[in-house]
Design a protein around this motif. Structure first.
Motif, PDB file in Angstrom:
ATOM      1  N   HIS A 510      -1.987  -0.677   4.802  1.00 22.22           N
ATOM      2  CA  HIS A 510      -1.507  -1.138   3.495  1.00 22.22           C
ATOM      3  C   HIS A 510      -0.731  -0.037   2.770  1.00 22.22           C
ATOM      4  CE1 HIS A 510      -3.088  -5.176   3.049  1.00 22.22           C
ATOM      5  NE2 HIS A 510      -4.263  -4.790   3.555  1.00 22.22           N
ATOM      6  N   SER A 511      -1.228   1.188   2.866  1.00 21.54           N
ATOM      7  CA  SER A 511      -0.530   2.306   2.234  1.00 21.54           C
ATOM      8  C   SER A 511       0.850   2.499   2.859  1.00 21.54           C
ATOM      9  CB  SER A 511      -1.365   3.577   2.357  1.00 21.54           C
ATOM     10  OG  SER A 511      -0.730   4.658   1.728  1.00 21.54           O
ATOM     11  N   GLN A 514       3.062  -0.194   1.475  1.00 21.90           N
ATOM     12  CA  GLN A 514       3.426   0.101   0.081  1.00 21.90           C
ATOM     13  C   GLN A 514       4.465   1.210  -0.006  1.00 21.90           C
ATOM     14  OE1 GLN A 514      -0.416   0.917  -1.585  1.00 21.90           O
ATOM     15  NE2 GLN A 514      -1.081  -1.228  -1.496  1.00 21.90           N
ATOM     16  N   CYS A 515       4.373   2.210   0.872  1.00 22.20           N
ATOM     17  CA  CYS A 515       5.395   3.258   0.914  1.00 22.20           C
ATOM     18  C   CYS A 515       6.751   2.679   1.300  1.00 22.20           C
ATOM     19  CB  CYS A 515       4.995   4.343   1.914  1.00 22.20           C
ATOM     20  SG  CYS A 515       3.654   5.417   1.369  1.00 22.20           S
ATOM     21  N   LEU A 518       8.235   0.997  -1.717  1.00 25.91           N
ATOM     22  CA  LEU A 518       8.792   1.992  -2.637  1.00 25.91           C
ATOM     23  C   LEU A 518      10.129   2.519  -2.136  1.00 25.91           C
ATOM     24  CD1 LEU A 518       5.565   4.053  -3.514  1.00 25.91           C
ATOM     25  CD2 LEU A 518       6.741   2.390  -4.959  1.00 25.91           C
ATOM     26  N   SER A 722      -6.175  -3.307   0.243  1.00 25.44           N
ATOM     27  CA  SER A 722      -4.904  -2.942  -0.398  1.00 25.44           C
ATOM     28  C   SER A 722      -5.128  -2.247  -1.736  1.00 25.44           C
ATOM     29  CB  SER A 722      -4.037  -4.190  -0.600  1.00 25.44           C
ATOM     30  OG  SER A 722      -4.703  -5.119  -1.445  1.00 25.44           O
ATOM     31  N   VAL A 723      -6.304  -2.479  -2.376  1.00 21.22           N
ATOM     32  CA  VAL A 723      -6.576  -1.850  -3.680  1.00 21.22           C
ATOM     33  C   VAL A 723      -6.795  -0.347  -3.540  1.00 21.22           C
ATOM     34  CG1 VAL A 723      -8.089  -1.829  -5.694  1.00 21.22           C
ATOM     35  CG2 VAL A 723      -7.467  -4.005  -4.624  1.00 21.22           C
ATOM     36  N   ALA A 725      -5.871   1.360  -1.095  1.00 18.66           N
ATOM     37  CA  ALA A 725      -4.630   1.864  -0.507  1.00 18.66           C
ATOM     38  C   ALA A 725      -3.619   2.218  -1.593  1.00 18.66           C
ATOM     39  CB  ALA A 725      -4.040   0.840   0.455  1.00 18.66           C
ATOM     40  N   LEU A 726      -3.645   1.476  -2.696  1.00 19.35           N
ATOM     41  CA  LEU A 726      -2.718   1.758  -3.793  1.00 19.35           C
ATOM     42  C   LEU A 726      -2.975   3.137  -4.381  1.00 19.35           C
ATOM     43  CD1 LEU A 726      -0.482   0.757  -5.668  1.00 19.35           C
ATOM     44  CD2 LEU A 726      -2.258  -0.254  -7.128  1.00 19.35           C
ATOM     45  N   LEU A 727      -4.253   3.539  -4.485  1.00 20.04           N
ATOM     46  CA  LEU A 727      -4.573   4.869  -4.992  1.00 20.04           C
ATOM     47  C   LEU A 727      -4.040   5.951  -4.062  1.00 20.04           C
ATOM     48  CD1 LEU A 727      -8.270   4.226  -6.091  1.00 20.04           C
ATOM     49  CD2 LEU A 727      -6.245   4.321  -7.559  1.00 20.04           C
ATOM     50  N   THR A 729      -1.479   5.633  -2.061  1.00 18.84           N
ATOM     51  CA  THR A 729      -0.015   5.605  -2.170  1.00 18.84           C
ATOM     52  C   THR A 729       0.460   6.360  -3.401  1.00 18.84           C
ATOM     53  OG1 THR A 729       0.022   3.447  -1.064  1.00 18.84           O
ATOM     54  CG2 THR A 729       2.007   4.119  -2.242  1.00 18.84           C
ATOM     55  N   ILE A 730      -0.253   6.181  -4.514  1.00 21.72           N
ATOM     56  CA  ILE A 730       0.115   6.905  -5.740  1.00 21.72           C
ATOM     57  C   ILE A 730       0.016   8.405  -5.515  1.00 21.72           C
ATOM     58  CG2 ILE A 730      -0.563   7.376  -8.123  1.00 21.72           C
ATOM     59  CD1 ILE A 730      -1.458   4.464  -8.340  1.00 21.72           C
TER      60      ILE A 730
END
Length: 974
Positions: A510-511, A514-515, A518, A722-723, A725-727, A729-730
């Motif tokens: 997921h990360s 998300q990358c 972006l 995915s949640v 994973a968002l951290l 990714t940030i």
């Protein structure tokens, strides 16, 4: 012309008004030696317009560096000769008569009077530009023929002037000339009588001393010479002055100390009694000739008035030191950083262009100019890498397009001796990091990830990134925030019955996705909203983590190997330790059978290990005695750090040649490590050593090198992951955004790919390592070679290439086969390297400089630019806000809330935006970068020079080291 009643020129060019006014003021007895007597008043001069036209001309050929030599006329043994008295490449070196040596290079200090007199000399003397000259006699002939034509000298002085100007030149490299009695007899007792010997006494070709002069190493190969000849004679009643520029630089035999072709010649001969004044005029023209701006004017001048305009511009920038507050005998040391001539030229031309538009005095509306304390610093220009294209993968496409042309040079430029030092340094830092974080990951994840996975992942991810990324100088590594995230994720999985490796795989996928999102949406343009406030907060946090971890490891060794404070040498006879046989009544049947098999042992002769193995017991005061390993470990730790710091600064030392000092500085870390590894081997103490895996297999028995994505967790885990994973990714986005300064989209793309690959193989996740990346950059800094005596090396940029990173990670991959060698490296030595990297990354950060201001009285505070424009109380308030934010981040990192750490990094940007309500934009512009608003780009002035190619690998010479440290990676303008 009556010399005593001559006039001197006082020149003042007023750029603010866009005009240059020259006031010529009459002087008395001490007036100009070369001036004429005219009734002059204040008038406007076309000199400014001339200079503007000359400096604005396009010219493909750069102006050569000028070596200037000044010779003075002296009498030795009844004969006249020219003796070298000073020389300039950039700074002045004077011949020390008493010490028979050259003085230290120093900044030339000139009197205003000598500059005024020089100006008048050029106004009234002979100026020959682009003269076709092939020898000194021919050039001198052209000069006095011109002066005879203009009625400046009488024809009967021709032979006397020629005789004086063609005397031998004695340079400082030569020993004093000892003439024979016969030669002395041939000499005339007076220079006014012309002798019968050859008029051309100067050598036609360079001598052996000139050709072998080692000073040539300090002069650029394309340099040309400017010769200044000054002296007093008894047959002149008024000065003989000439300024000559040859059409082609010509080697004039023994005229110059070094065999450099002469392009300019300045001659000043005058009546007796004014030797000191002539000498000062000679120093004035010599100093002007090595001034970057005036030398450009001298090469491009079309007539006398152009040269006068060049002196006017020089006078406008002259700073006067009051004679009552400064001792002229003091020699000013050359500065570490000299203002760029390009900026002076650009400023000069721009002011005249603004004058034409009527915008010089303040705004276009006619407002007044800004006061010094209202000035704003130069705005930070955002590169095109952060531009929002609005196209699908537009930023990624442009990144690839920018990097492709440089791929070949990224390979061959890595073959440099400086790269060897960088590879050794970063390699040791990477394996230390891999072992440290690998061990911590093993503890945190029950060995699902350990040292072996850390080595393999570091080698794989780092090599791929260095090969294909947009900024290959970034070092990928495990970091503290990632470690905390892994620990919390493992505990969550264990407590809820979820398979950790499968959950981790889906978070990584997921990360990665998300990358990619972006990258496709050009989201990296958000990075432009990160200012110094955010960057310094994050960088300082990572630096403090490195420093604290190194200190914690050392403190831990004191607990593991306590210092024997209770040992008393006087009671050494009472200290003993014996191995006693066990009591058979306490044995179980199994242990009794084992004991009977080893009967007949001499328990008093067993070693400590054997005694415990066979069930014996140790009795005595010295049984727990160990050598003071903690103290030795501290010596290795602090010795490595302090020696590295000392050797790193050795290039600024006064000892040894420049190349040797630079070599020692480049290899400072390697030399420190080898020194203390050797010390440890010499003493033979069992200090804790580096432990490297010896077998290529996963750390945890039973797990393979691939993780299957399905079968062990419920289906909803695949979506819910995915949640978290968002951290991740940030954190990745912020990490790379803060460290890099180009190739944002391409770098983020490859980090996303590596996240997925490492997740499938069960390897640690890797992000940009701030401290190690800064250390990598610092080890590859390029500085100008100090060609001019006294000139400090200037920062030129970074040796950007891919080879150092590739070699570092390749060595990391094969480190499991280097265990027989690496096992001799003590861990305290590597902790010292960790400490150095953390401390070195703090130096140059403005936040750290502002913290130190709290402990300094105002009179002892450094002359920082922001302290000139912002009140100290506001500087302290801004620093206090940063300290509070850093404390919050540190607290979060150390608690269970560490999982939201990436969001708090984003929170720094929110805090920075809120500071707009507390501080004025003027204050924020000085202590921090202003947040970008709407696109407001001013068109560049048409008067600026165009067509200058930008070097990929080099920044401008006036870029400071601080800028590289703060931005971490300096990317070329491509």
């Amino acid at each position: 012309m009556n010399i005593s009643n001559a006039y001197s020129a006082f020149t003042r060019r007023k750029l603010i008004a866009g005009t240059l006014k020259i006031r010529k003021i009459t002087t008395g007895e001490n007036g100009a030696q070369c001036g004429g007597s005219k009734q002059l008043g204040e008038h406007l001069s076309p000199a400014a317009e001339r200079l503007r036209y000359i400096l604005n001309e396009e010219d493909d050929m750069p102006t050569p560096t000028l070596f200037t030599e000044m010779d003075t006329l002296q009498r030795e043994g009844g004969e006249l000769e020219w003796k070298e008295s000073a020389r300039w490449v950039k700074f002045e070196e004077k011949v020390e008569e008493g010490g028979e040596r050259w003085s230290k290079p120093h900044v030339s200090t000139l009197s205003l009077h000598s500059l005024f007199e020089l100006r008048t000399c050029l106004q009234t003397g002979t100026v020959l530009l682009d003269l076709e000259g092939y020898s000194l006699p021919q050039i001198i002939g052209e000069i006095y023929f011109r002066q005879i034509e203009e009625g400046m000298i009488s024809p009967e002085l021709r032979e006397k002037i020629s005789f004086v100007l063609l005397r031998k030149h004695r340079h400082q490299t030569k020993k004093p000339i000892h003439r024979s009695l016969a030669d002395i007899g041939k000499s005339s007792s007076s220079s006014s009588e012309c002798p019968s010997r050859s008029m051309n006494d100067i050598a036609d070709t360079p001598s052996t001393d000139q050709l072998k002069n080692k000073f040539m190493k300090k002069i650029p190969r394309d340099a040309e010479a400017s010769n200044v000849l000054v002296g007093e004679v008894d047959f002149l009643t008024k000065p003989f002055v000439a300024f000559v520029r040859l059409a082609q630089a010509t080697t004039l035999g023994g005229l110059t100390e070094v065999p450099v072709p002469t392009r300019f010649l300045f001659i000043l001969l005058g009546p007796q009694g004014k030797a000191k004044s002539y000498n000062e005029i000679g120093r004035a023209i010599a100093t002007l000739m090595v001034d970057d701006l005036f030398s450009d004017v001298a090469y491009k001048a079309r007539d006398r008035e152009d040269l006068i305009a060049g002196i006017d511009e020089f006078l406008d920038e002259v700073i006067v030191l009051p004679p009552g507050e400064w001792d002229p005998k003091i020699r000013i040391e050359p500065p570490k950083k000299v203002p760029s001539a390009d900026k002076r030229l650009e400023f000069f031309i721009t002011l005249f262009s603004l004058n034409e538009l009527g915008q010089v005095n303040g705004t276009a509306g006619g407002g007044g100019g800004q006061a010094e304390d209202e000035e704003m610093p130069p705005q930070h220009e955002l590169g095109e890498e952060l531009a929002f294209t609005g196209r699908f993968c537009g930023g990624l496409y442009l990144d690839i397009k920018r990097k492709l042309p440089w791929l070949p040079s990224d390979i061959y430029e890595g073959f440099h001796i400086q790269s060897i030092s960088a590879v050794l340094f970063i390699y040791l830092g990477c394996i230390t990091n891999a072992i440290t974080f690998g061990g911590l990951l093993g503890d945190a994840t029950d060995n699902y990830q350990g040292v072996m996975e850390s080595f393999l992942g570091t080698a794989l991810a780092g090599s791929v990134f260095c090969l294909f990324s947009g900024q290959p100088l970034i070092i990928l590594s495990s970091t503290g925030p990632i470690l905390i995230f892994e620990k919390l994720l493992f505990e969550f999985s264990k407590n809820n019955g979820i398979d950790y490796m499968e959950l981790r795989l889906w978070i990584g996928m997921h990360s990665c996705l998300q990358c990619f999102i972006l990258v496709a949406t050009d989201a990296s343009y958000i990075i432009k909203y990160m200012t110094r406030f955010t960057e310094e907060g994050f960088s300082s946090l990572i630096s403090f983590i490195f420093i604290s971890d190194a200190i914690k490891k050392m403190v831990g060794s004191f607990k593991y190997y306590p210092i024997n404070t209770d040992f008393k040498p006087d009671y050494v006879t009472t200290y003993k330790c014996e191995c006693l046989a066990p009591d058979l009544s306490e044995f179980t049947p199994c242990r009794l059978i084992h004991f009977l098999n080893v009967t007949g042992l001499d328990w008093s002769q067993l070693s400590k290990k054997e005694c415990l193995k066979y069930g014996g017991s140790l009795v005595g005061k010295t049984c727990k005695f160990v050598p003071d390993l903690a103290l030795m470990s501290f010596i290795l730790f602090f010795g490595t750090y302090s020696m590295t710091v000392t050797l790193k600064k050795f290039k600024f030392s006064r000892y040894f040649p420049t190349k040797l000092r630079k070599l020692i500085s480049d290899f400072s870390i390697f030399m420190s490590i080898m020194t203390f590894v050797g010390l440890d081997m010499l003493l033979g103490l069992k200090t804790p050593k580096l432990i490297v895996p010896t077998e290529f297999k996963p750390t945890r028995p039973g797990r393979g090198w691939l993780v299957m994505p399905f079968g062990k967790n419920p289906w909803w885990i695949y979506v819910a992951s995915s949640v978290p994973a968002l951290l991740v990714t940030i954190l990745i986005f912020m990490d790379h955004g803060i460290i890099a300064c180009c190739g944002y989209h391409l770098d983020l793309f490859w980090v996303g790919v590596l996240m997925a690959v490492c997740s499938f193989m069960g390897l640690p996740w890797y992000v940009a390592a701030t401290v190690i990346s800064i250390a990598h950059i610092d080890s590859l800094k390029m500085e100008s070679e100090s060609s001019a005596p006294g000139e400090q090396p200037q920062f030129l940029g970074v040796r950007e290439q891919r080879m150092t990173g590739i070699l570092v990670f390749a060595l990391t991959g094969v480190s499991i086969f280097l265990a027989p060698v690496l096992k001799y490296i003590p861990m305290p030595v590597l902790y010292g390297v960790f400490l150095y990297m953390g401390v070195a990354s703090l130096s140059g950060i403005q936040f750290w400089d502002r913290i130190k201001l709290y402990m300094m009285p105002s009179k002892h505070q450094p002359d920082f630019a922001y302290l000139r424009h912002v009140p100290l109380r506001k500087v302290h308030l801004f620093t206090l806000v940063q300290i509070a934010c850093l404390a919050v981040l540190w607290t979060l990192k150390s608690t269970f809330l560490a999982i939201i750490f990436p969001i708090m990094i984003l929170g720094l940007m929110v805090v920075r935006k809120m500071l707009d309500l507390v501080f004025s934009q003027h204050d924020l512009a000085w202590v921090d970068d202003l947040l970008p608003g709407k696109e407001k780009k001013k068109k560049k002035d048409d008067t600026k020079k165009k067509g200058k190619d930008k070097d990929k690998k080099k920044a401008k010479p006036d870029d400071s080291e601080e800028e590289v440290r703060n931005s971490s990676v300096c990317c070329p303008l491509q």
